[in-house]
Each structure stands twice: as structure tokens, then as C-alpha cells.
Design a protein around this motif. Structure first.
Motif, PDB file in Angstrom:
ATOM      1  N   LEU A  48     -17.141 -10.255 -29.799  1.00  0.00           N
ATOM      2  CA  LEU A  48     -17.079  -9.837 -31.202  1.00  0.00           C
ATOM      3  C   LEU A  48     -18.221 -10.459 -32.006  1.00  0.00           C
ATOM      4  N   PRO A  49     -18.711  -9.744 -33.034  1.00  0.00           N
ATOM      5  CA  PRO A  49     -19.776 -10.295 -33.872  1.00  0.00           C
ATOM      6  C   PRO A  49     -19.251 -11.466 -34.697  1.00  0.00           C
ATOM      7  N   GLU A  50     -20.068 -12.472 -34.833  1.00  0.00           N
ATOM      8  CA  GLU A  50     -19.676 -13.647 -35.607  1.00  0.00           C
ATOM      9  C   GLU A  50     -19.559 -13.278 -37.093  1.00  0.00           C
ATOM     10  N   PRO A  51     -18.485 -13.696 -37.756  1.00  0.00           N
ATOM     11  CA  PRO A  51     -18.354 -13.445 -39.197  1.00  0.00           C
ATOM     12  C   PRO A  51     -19.439 -14.199 -39.979  1.00  0.00           C
ATOM     13  N   LEU A  52     -19.630 -13.814 -41.245  1.00  0.00           N
ATOM     14  CA  LEU A  52     -20.586 -14.521 -42.090  1.00  0.00           C
ATOM     15  C   LEU A  52     -20.142 -15.966 -42.276  1.00  0.00           C
ATOM     16  N   ILE A  64     -14.842  -6.394 -45.087  1.00  0.00           N
ATOM     17  CA  ILE A  64     -13.660  -7.119 -44.629  1.00  0.00           C
ATOM     18  C   ILE A  64     -12.798  -6.165 -43.810  1.00  0.00           C
ATOM     19  N   VAL A  65     -11.882  -6.743 -43.048  1.00  0.00           N
ATOM     20  CA  VAL A  65     -10.934  -5.947 -42.277  1.00  0.00           C
ATOM     21  C   VAL A  65      -9.720  -5.730 -43.162  1.00  0.00           C
ATOM     22  N   ASN A  66      -9.384  -4.474 -43.389  1.00  0.00           N
ATOM     23  CA  ASN A  66      -8.266  -4.141 -44.257  1.00  0.00           C
ATOM     24  C   ASN A  66      -7.173  -3.482 -43.427  1.00  0.00           C
ATOM     25  N   ASN A  67      -6.442  -4.286 -42.660  1.00  0.00           N
ATOM     26  CA  ASN A  67      -5.378  -3.739 -41.826  1.00  0.00           C
ATOM     27  C   ASN A  67      -4.093  -3.477 -42.592  1.00  0.00           C
ATOM     28  N   ALA A  68      -4.031  -3.925 -43.840  1.00  0.00           N
ATOM     29  CA  ALA A  68      -2.828  -3.692 -44.638  1.00  0.00           C
ATOM     30  C   ALA A  68      -2.578  -2.195 -44.818  1.00  0.00           C
ATOM     31  N   VAL A  69      -3.640  -1.424 -44.878  1.00  0.00           N
ATOM     32  CA  VAL A  69      -3.496   0.027 -45.040  1.00  0.00           C
ATOM     33  C   VAL A  69      -4.047   0.776 -43.832  1.00  0.00           C
ATOM     34  N   ASN A  70      -4.302   0.035 -42.729  1.00  0.00           N
ATOM     35  CA  ASN A  70      -4.817   0.613 -41.491  1.00  0.00           C
ATOM     36  C   ASN A  70      -6.118   1.380 -41.672  1.00  0.00           C
ATOM     37  N   SER A  71      -6.937   0.938 -42.618  1.00  0.00           N
ATOM     38  CA  SER A  71      -8.197   1.647 -42.838  1.00  0.00           C
ATOM     39  C   SER A  71      -9.370   0.990 -42.122  1.00  0.00           C
ATOM     40  N   GLY A  72      -9.133  -0.118 -41.426  1.00  0.00           N
ATOM     41  CA  GLY A  72     -10.229  -0.779 -40.728  1.00  0.00           C
ATOM     42  C   GLY A  72     -11.121  -1.529 -41.686  1.00  0.00           C
ATOM     43  N   ALA A  73     -12.391  -1.168 -41.731  1.00  0.00           N
ATOM     44  CA  ALA A  73     -13.369  -1.889 -42.540  1.00  0.00           C
ATOM     45  C   ALA A  73     -13.398  -1.376 -43.979  1.00  0.00           C
ATOM     46  N   MET A  74     -13.502  -2.330 -44.911  1.00  0.00           N
ATOM     47  CA  MET A  74     -13.574  -1.978 -46.328  1.00  0.00           C
ATOM     48  C   MET A  74     -14.779  -2.689 -46.940  1.00  0.00           C
ATOM     49  N   CYS A  75     -15.589  -1.942 -47.691  1.00  0.00           N
ATOM     50  CA  CYS A  75     -16.806  -2.480 -48.301  1.00  0.00           C
ATOM     51  C   CYS A  75     -16.512  -3.033 -49.698  1.00  0.00           C
ATOM     52  N   LEU A  76     -17.046  -4.213 -49.974  1.00  0.00           N
ATOM     53  CA  LEU A  76     -16.937  -4.833 -51.295  1.00  0.00           C
ATOM     54  C   LEU A  76     -18.300  -5.395 -51.674  1.00  0.00           C
ATOM     55  N   HIS A  77     -18.403  -5.872 -52.914  1.00  0.00           N
ATOM     56  CA  HIS A  77     -19.644  -6.497 -53.372  1.00  0.00           C
ATOM     57  C   HIS A  77     -19.335  -7.912 -53.837  1.00  0.00           C
ATOM     58  N   ASN A  89     -14.177 -18.753 -45.962  1.00  0.00           N
ATOM     59  CA  ASN A  89     -13.707 -19.940 -45.239  1.00  0.00           C
ATOM     60  C   ASN A  89     -12.790 -19.583 -44.077  1.00  0.00           C
ATOM     61  N   HIS A  90     -12.091 -18.452 -44.169  1.00  0.00           N
ATOM     62  CA  HIS A  90     -11.185 -18.021 -43.107  1.00  0.00           C
ATOM     63  C   HIS A  90     -11.860 -17.060 -42.123  1.00  0.00           C
ATOM     64  N   ASN A  91     -13.198 -16.938 -42.220  1.00  0.00           N
ATOM     65  CA  ASN A  91     -13.993 -16.123 -41.281  1.00  0.00           C
ATOM     66  C   ASN A  91     -13.573 -14.662 -41.250  1.00  0.00           C
ATOM     67  N   THR A  92     -13.329 -14.080 -42.410  1.00  0.00           N
ATOM     68  CA  THR A  92     -12.935 -12.665 -42.444  1.00  0.00           C
ATOM     69  C   THR A  92     -13.938 -11.785 -43.194  1.00  0.00           C
ATOM     70  N   ILE A  93     -15.110 -12.303 -43.480  1.00  0.00           N
ATOM     71  CA  ILE A  93     -16.152 -11.525 -44.155  1.00  0.00           C
ATOM     72  C   ILE A  93     -17.257 -11.222 -43.154  1.00  0.00           C
ATOM     73  N   HIS A  94     -17.676  -9.949 -43.141  1.00  0.00           N
ATOM     74  CA  HIS A  94     -18.648  -9.488 -42.146  1.00  0.00           C
ATOM     75  C   HIS A  94     -19.854  -8.846 -42.822  1.00  0.00           C
ATOM     76  N   TRP A 103     -13.736  -6.180 -35.332  1.00  0.00           N
ATOM     77  CA  TRP A 103     -12.620  -7.113 -35.533  1.00  0.00           C
ATOM     78  C   TRP A 103     -11.322  -6.366 -35.821  1.00  0.00           C
ATOM     79  N   ALA A 104     -11.406  -5.242 -36.515  1.00  0.00           N
ATOM     80  CA  ALA A 104     -10.210  -4.430 -36.778  1.00  0.00           C
ATOM     81  C   ALA A 104      -9.623  -3.899 -35.470  1.00  0.00           C
ATOM     82  N   GLU A 105     -10.491  -3.458 -34.559  1.00  0.00           N
ATOM     83  CA  GLU A 105     -10.029  -2.964 -33.255  1.00  0.00           C
ATOM     84  C   GLU A 105      -9.373  -4.085 -32.452  1.00  0.00           C
ATOM     85  N   PHE A 106      -9.972  -5.263 -32.498  1.00  0.00           N
ATOM     86  CA  PHE A 106      -9.410  -6.425 -31.805  1.00  0.00           C
ATOM     87  C   PHE A 106      -8.027  -6.762 -32.378  1.00  0.00           C
TER      88      PHE A 106
END
Length: 115
Positions: A48-52, A64-77, A89-94, A103-106
Motif C-alpha cells: 500500500l502507498p504510504e500516507p502523507l 481520505i478514505v470515506n468508508n462511512a458511505v462506501n464511497s472509497g476516496a474523497m477529495c478535500l482541501h 496523525n492517524h495516517n489517513t490522509i493521502h 487503502w479503501a480496498e484494503f
């Protein structure tokens, strides 16, 4: 490198210590190696690719991985809010959609939704 008659001559083993060294205008350095994390879960290996690890610049796009709505990756700014810093800090930003999607597939596979 240029020779004495101003012609470009490819060098098999260039010496980068030369003060006369001149790059070809179209040259770009190779992209940095992508760092990965290898995990083995129930006998299946995941690369897996290392998070930021560092904060993006203000306004920069991140994923980020947005599994709450099963949409996989979600873009933010990035705007540096506390929630974003916690996610970092929790290694969830890509850096890219593909990184977050991997990461969503994993995550889906680990929760029993994968094949």
C-alpha cells in the motif's frame, strides 16, 4: 553535454562535478520513489502507498478514505483544522485518489467485503 562546437553529446557516464556541465532544456529529474507499506493479513500480502506524513500547503488537495458511505476516496482541501491534523496523525490522509482507493480496498477486504 555540449562539446566545443556547441553540439549536444550524450554521455554514457557523465561526471556531475564538472563546472561546465549544462543540462538539456527538456530534462526533468525522475520523480521520487514512492514509499510503500507492506502488510500481510491472513496470508494475503498488501503493498500500500504510504500516507502523507507532513501537512500539505494551505488549500492543497488531499484524499481520505470515506468508508462511512462506501464511497472509497474523497477529495478535500487542506485548511489546517484540528480534524485534519488528527487525520494526519492517524495516517489517513493521502496524496492521490489512487492512494486513498488502495487503502479503501484494503479496509473493505479486512472487514470481509473482499474476495
Amino acid at each position: 553535454m555540449k562539446d566545443n562546437s556547441d553540439r549536444w553529446v550524450p554521455l554514457r557516464d557523465p561526471n556531475f562535478k564538472s563546472s561546465a556541465l549544462e543540462y538539456y532544456v527538456g530534462h526533468e529529474p525522475p520523480p521520487p520513489d514512492k514509499h510503500t507499506i507492506t502488510l500481510t493479513v491472513n496470508g494475503k500480502e498488501w503493498v500500500l502507498p504510504e500516507p502523507l506524513r507532513e501537512e500539505p500547503e494551505k488549500g492543497a488537495e488531499y484524499w481520505i478514505v470515506n468508508n462511512a458511505v462506501n464511497s472509497g476516496a474523497m477529495c478535500l482541501h487542506w485548511d489546517g483544522q484540528i480534524g485534519e491534523r488528527l487525520a494526519l496523525n492517524h495516517n489517513t490522509i493521502h496524496a492521490t485518489s489512487d492512494d486513498a482507493q488502495a487503502w479503501a480496498e484494503f479496509d473493505k477486504w479486512c472487514r470481509g467485503g473482499g474476495a
